[in-house]
Design a protein around this motif. Structure first.
Motif, PDB file in Angstrom:
ATOM      1  N   LYS A 234       0.845  -1.200   0.000  1.00 57.96           N
ATOM      2  CA  LYS A 234       0.000   0.000   0.000  1.00 57.96           C
ATOM      3  C   LYS A 234       0.873   1.239   0.000  1.00 57.96           C
ATOM      4  CE  LYS A 234      -3.749   2.278   2.460  1.00 57.96           C
ATOM      5  NZ  LYS A 234      -4.642   2.226   3.639  1.00 57.96           N
TER       6      LYS A 234
ATOM      7  N   GLU B  81       1.291   5.636  -0.779  1.00 54.89           N
ATOM      8  CA  GLU B  81       0.608   6.859  -0.370  1.00 54.89           C
ATOM      9  C   GLU B  81      -0.506   7.198  -1.363  1.00 54.89           C
ATOM     10  OE1 GLU B  81       3.418   9.954  -0.013  1.00 54.89           O
ATOM     11  OE2 GLU B  81       4.543   9.011   1.638  1.00 54.89           O
ATOM     12  N   ARG B  82      -1.564   7.841  -0.831  1.00 52.31           N
ATOM     13  CA  ARG B  82      -2.705   8.191  -1.668  1.00 52.31           C
ATOM     14  C   ARG B  82      -2.335   9.333  -2.601  1.00 52.31           C
ATOM     15  NH1 ARG B  82      -8.784   9.748   0.485  1.00 52.31           N
ATOM     16  NH2 ARG B  82      -9.747   9.994  -1.580  1.00 52.31           N
TER      17      ARG B  82
ATOM     18  N   SER C 255      -3.135  12.301  -5.711  1.00 49.01           N
ATOM     19  CA  SER C 255      -4.120  13.367  -5.906  1.00 49.01           C
ATOM     20  C   SER C 255      -5.221  12.889  -6.838  1.00 49.01           C
ATOM     21  CB  SER C 255      -3.435  14.615  -6.486  1.00 49.01           C
ATOM     22  OG  SER C 255      -2.803  14.290  -7.723  1.00 49.01           O
ATOM     23  N   ARG C 256      -6.399  13.530  -6.728  1.00 44.99           N
ATOM     24  CA  ARG C 256      -7.546  13.136  -7.526  1.00 44.99           C
ATOM     25  C   ARG C 256      -7.333  13.532  -8.978  1.00 44.99           C
ATOM     26  NH1 ARG C 256     -13.845  14.577  -6.130  1.00 44.99           N
ATOM     27  NH2 ARG C 256     -14.799  13.367  -7.829  1.00 44.99           N
TER      28      ARG C 256
END
Length: 253
Positions: free
Chosen positions: A71, A73-74, A76-77
């Motif tokens: 997993k 890091e998230r 950007s959209r």
């Protein structure tokens, strides 16, 4: 002395041999299997192990399955994509079962009483004269048949419409005869009279007219005959004649 000791040894051996033999009937019974013991208690939890070392990216090709399990890091959209094409319209499904009746709605509010309420004002009439005699000059036309008389606004016997709701009305008439007839729409002041005439040609004589009047409560409207250029013989005619007089409220005030 040595000879005596040897003799004792021989006698002991002989006794051992004699006592070691057993008759056929000298057999023991089989033993029973032992019963299972009671389950033991769980042991104590062991000590927590030490934290492992962070994973190290191995050199060489990376297994995609391993990356999916890691997993990160998230991010950007992303931007919104373009709208796709409209899909095909599906077939109409079967009709569903009728639903249950809804609950009664709230009680309505009272907005007035009878024809005097502008929201509920109703006023209309239509009457017919079928008398074959000629309508007398300067006299109010009376009628034999009442077709519509909403709210009792018209009297066929007197020929009067009486306004019960102030507003704007439309009045119209039609007549059919073998001779010339002149008719006019009349009213109480401030309106005066509006006359219509036509003169006999070939066949039936047809006459029609209409007017829009603004009336207040109590004002009367009627239809009357008058003399213009008719011949004296026209007034004595007794052939079939028909006059229809109608009126209704356009809107109340």
């Amino acid at each position: 002395m040595g000879g005596y000791y040897g003799l004792l040894v021989l006698v002991g051996v002989a006794l051992l041999l004699t006592t070691g033999q057993c008759d056929v009937s000298c057999t023991g019974t089989d033993g029973r299997a032992g019963e299972a013991g009671i389950p033991g208690r769980n042991g104590r939890a062991g000590a927590k192990g030490e934290k492992g070392e962070p994973a190290v990216m191995a050199s060489g090709p990376v297994d995609p399955a391993v990356l999916l399990r890691l997993k990160g890091e998230r991010g950007s959209r992303g931007r919104q994509g373009l709208m796709g094409p409209k899909g095909y319209q599906g077939e109409v499904g079967p009709a569903g079962h009728p639903g249950l009746p809804g609950r009664p709605g709230p009680e309505g509010k009272n907005i007035g009483q009878g024809v005097h309420s502008p929201q509920q004002a109703r006023s209309a009439f239509s009457v017919m004269r079928t008398d074959s005699s000629y309508p007398a000059f300067n006299q109010i036309v009376t009628y034999q048949t009442t077709v519509v008389n909403t709210g009792g606004v018209f009297s066929a016997a007197t020929g009067h419409f009486t306004c019960k709701v102030s507003g704007v009305y439309y009045f119209t008439f039609n007549s059919v005869a073998k001779v010339s007839i002149c008719l006019r729409i009349a009213s109480d002041p401030p309106f005066d009279k509006l006359g219509f005439c036509d003169y006999k040609g070939n066949g039936d004589q047809v006459l029609s007219g209409g007017a829009v009047l603004q009336l207040r409560v109590g004002q009367r409207v009627w239809l009357e005959s008058f003399k213009d250029q008719q011949r004296d013989t026209d007034a004595r005619d007794t052939q079939d004649k028909q006059i229809i007089f109608s009126g209704f409220l356009l809107f109340s005030e």
